[in-house]
Scaffold this motif. Structure first.
Motif, PDB file in Angstrom:
ATOM      1  N   GLN A  12      -7.195  -5.077  -6.577  1.00  0.00           N
ATOM      2  CA  GLN A  12      -6.956  -6.475  -6.234  1.00  0.00           C
ATOM      3  C   GLN A  12      -8.203  -7.321  -6.500  1.00  0.00           C
ATOM      4  O   GLN A  12      -8.114  -8.440  -7.015  1.00  0.00           O
ATOM      5  N   THR A  35       0.839  -1.212   0.000  1.00  0.00           N
ATOM      6  CA  THR A  35       0.000   0.000   0.000  1.00  0.00           C
ATOM      7  C   THR A  35       0.870   1.256   0.000  1.00  0.00           C
ATOM      8  O   THR A  35       0.675   2.165  -0.813  1.00  0.00           O
ATOM      9  N   SER A  85      -2.302  -2.362  -8.044  1.00  0.00           N
ATOM     10  CA  SER A  85      -2.766  -3.499  -7.240  1.00  0.00           C
ATOM     11  C   SER A  85      -3.132  -4.659  -8.152  1.00  0.00           C
ATOM     12  O   SER A  85      -2.854  -5.825  -7.861  1.00  0.00           O
TER      13      SER A  85
END
Ligand SMILES: Nc1ncnc2c1ncn2[C@@H]1O[C@H](COP(=O)(O)OP(=O)(O)OP(=O)(O)O)[C@@H](O)[C@H]1O
Length: 649
Positions: A257, A165, A242
């Motif tokens: 994701q 992150t 991601s």
């Protein structure tokens, strides 16, 4: 997805907004916010962004239980009413996870933009704070950083930071910072050229304080607009990282994701990929629309094109070398009123005028029409208890009404000069001419008495005062009227006058001297590039001297026209009547001088239609009941008349 990231980063082009227009603190922001809501794109963007905000707060609160709950009996289910987007490999509800992921997606997007913008703004402001060499080195560094393709920079930073992150946030921040630095640098440059910053600098404000207090607040709007658009881009770019496995990692999850997970089963359960995809696009579009709306709001605040005067002269560099693109004076709906026993008198009822840099604007009209008060309002000199109101009033980029005495001194003292009708009363009778002129340079420019005295003689010479050394040692009463007026003009030239307001400067002079003084004003205009507002009741004087003329009647502008149109054929019957009444020295001498019958309405009188109706030979019914709006006739010629005339007067 890689294409989406590429486009998101590549299309990130900072947009420039309007800067350098100082506004009343807070007021500009309120109007800006209202403007955003008023534009359809802005309103749509605001609704969508609000929805995202609500979801990012409420998502984890309401759905984190469902998002976490594993169910081995419901693994990889397709869409159903219980699980609209299906379930994942652990039987968790994808929709619940999508809603919960809103917070992390939003936090990373906003966080990365905040970091990138802060870094960019700090870097972009440095050239204005540092010395010349360090500023050049910083500018070169910005150029160098911009040379790297943002996508490569982002991937490089993502790899270097090891992903995750924090890595994704730094990667996007690093990719966008150079663009923001360039934007800040460009905007800062345009503001630091303006006079109010120059004034602050001359008053000894330090460079960092100058940037923080004077520059950044004036470039905040375009920066905010770009921030909004950047957040939309960040949603897409960080989701993309991601998606590629370089961003948010398990057990955390964001939309990118989820999209990655969904894409592996796109043929069985398309909704599992479609949901995160739609969410990413929704967020991108939401912030883009908000930014577009803000740009629209900024554009709406700018004056409409027809109000901009057609520049008659090419803009000359001003002495102060300041804000060359903008008008020297801009007044919109300027009103001056005085309380009186019979009620409020409003001698100036709503004047709109603009003076371009290097332009000589004449204000002409009969006695009492409000010319002098208009000139005084521009210099903040309207006497008590007069009240000046205006939708917009800017003199050299500042509103004279909102200035502190120190600011007014800096603005009006240095860059504005006033030439009054009676030169005899414009100078202190007990002081020698030279020391009066020198006073200006000592007070406003901190010159030594000796240097100021030398400059006074130089300026008297520039104003064509004969024997300037001797005149400088004399008292005002020892000078003739014409020489006094020249000395007053020379006083205006002591500073870096960018605006000269001359109120009936030749009325007290004989015709020969009058011509010389008018020639001197034209000379001052062409040599220094200073704008001049020439107030006169004499239309012949104005026609001879000015580039553009504003005709006032009963406290209103009835016609605004270039001087060649004034000569060839103005459109308003009042202007035509004024011209017809002008003394013509070459005309028949025993001809009876025409006059305009009747009188204009007084400052306390109200009229529902055209103020000139009772004296106009062309008035119709409408003229008495409906006020004519200012109509553009082309070539910078505007008239407020229901029956404009054409051709020679
Ligand atoms: N201090 C004041 N208090 C009240 N009324 C005022 C004041 N100053 C000016 N006025 C009024 O405002 C009106 C416009 O005055 P202003 O001097 O601006 O006109 P003008 O067009 O310049 O006329 P002139 O050519 O005679 O100077 C006049 O009727 C005048 O009486």
């Amino acid at each position: 997805m890689a294409i989406a990231i590429w486009q998101a980063v590549r299309e990130w082009r900072p947009m420039r907004g309007s800067v350098g227009e100082p506004r009343g603190r807070g007021q500009g922001g309120i109007r800006w916010r209202r403007g955003v809501v008023k534009t359809p794109t802005g309103a749509a963007g605001l609704v969508m962004v609000t929805a995202l905000l609500v979801l990012s707060v409420a998502g984890p609160v309401f759905w984190s239980g469902a998002a976490r709950a594993m169910n081995t009996e419901a693994i990889m289910l397709g869409s159903s009413s219980a699980h609209p987007l299906g379930t994942d490999a652990l039987g968790r509800d994808i929709l619940a996870r999508l809603l919960v992921a809103t917070r992390l997606s939003a936090l990373t997007a906003v966080g990365s933009v905040a970091v990138g913008a802060l870094a960019g703004i700090a870097l972009g402001s440095l050239p204005a704070m540092l010395g010349r060499r360090a500023a050049r080195a910083t500018a070169a560094l910005i150029e160098l950083l911009l040379a790297f393709p943002p996508l490569l920079l982002m991937i490089f930073l993502g790899l270097v930071t090891g992903g995750g992150t924090g890595g994704a946030v730094i990667a996007f921040a690093g990719a966008m910072a150079p663009s923001f630095a360039r934007l800040t640098q460009t905007l800062t440059l345009s503001v630091t050229r303006s006079d109010y910053v120059a004034s602050a600098r001359m008053l000894g404000v330090s460079r960092p304080r100058l940037v923080v207090r004077h520059v950044l607040p004036n470039i905040a709007e375009p920066l905010l607009v770009n921030l909004s658009i950047a957040v939309g881009m960040a949603f897409m770019a960080i989701s993309g990282l991601s998606f590629l496995g370089m961003g948010v990692r398990s057990p955390d999850y964001d939309w990118g994701q989820l999209l990655n997970e969904g894409l592996t089963r796109i043929y069985d359960t398309p909704a599992a990929a479609l949901g995160p995809g739609v969410a990413i696009v929704f967020a991108g579009v939401a912030f883009q629309l908000l930014g577009e709306g803000a740009i629209g709001a900024q554009a709406d605040r700018r004056p409409a094109r027809p109000d901009d005067p057609a520049p008659i002269l090419a803009s000359k560099p001003s002495v102060a070398g300041g804000d060359r693109g903008s008008a020297t004076v801009r007044a919109e709906n300027l009103q001056v009123s005085f309380p009186a026993a019979e009620g409020v008198l409003t001698p100036v009822r709503g004047v709109n005028l603009t003076v371009a840099p290097g332009e000589i604007l004449g204000i002409v009209g009969e006695s009492g029409c409000g010319k002098t008060l208009t000139g005084l309002a521009l210099t903040g000199l309207v006497p008590e208890p007069g009240v000046v109101r205006a939708t917009r009033l800017e003199v050299l980029g500042q509103d004279p009404r909102g200035l502190s005495p120190r600011q007014a001194r800096a603005l009006l003292g240095r860059h504005t000069a006033m030439v009054f009708q009676n030169p005899g009363t414009a100078m202190n009778p007990v002081l020698r001419v030279g020391s009066q002129l020198a006073e200006t340079a000592v007070v406003h420019h901190g010159m030594s008495r000796r240097a100021a005295g030398a400059r006074a003689v130089d300026r008297l010479r520039a104003a064509a005062v004969p024997a300037p050394e001797r005149r400088a040692r004399q008292f005002p009463h020892q000078l003739s009227g014409g020489t006094q007026q020249r000395a007053v003009i020379a006083m205006g030239l002591m500073g870096e006058a960018r605006l000269l307001i001359a109120d009936e400067p030749t009325t007290a002079l004989d015709v020969t001297v009058q011509r010389q003084v008018l020639a001197l004003l034209r000379d001052v205009n062409s040599t220094t590039g200073a704008s001049i507002v020439l107030v006169s009741h004499d239309i012949a004087v104005v026609a001879e001297t000015c580039h553009r003329v504003v005709v006032m009647y009963a406290g209103l502008v009835v016609e605004d026209l270039p001087v060649d149109v004034l000569r060839s054929g103005p459109a308003h019957p009042y202007t035509r009547a004024l011209l017809a009444c002008a003394l013509d020295m070459t005309g028949v001498r025993d001809r009876r001088l025409p006059t305009i019958p009747g009188r204009p309405p007084g400052p306390g009188e109200r009229f529902p239609g055209c103020p000139f109706v009772s004296r106009c030979g062309h008035a119709g019914e409408r003229c008495a009941t409906e006020p004519p709006a200012m109509e553009e006739l082309g070539r910078g010629h505007r008239v407020a008349c229901w029956h404009p005339r054409t051709g020679a007067p």
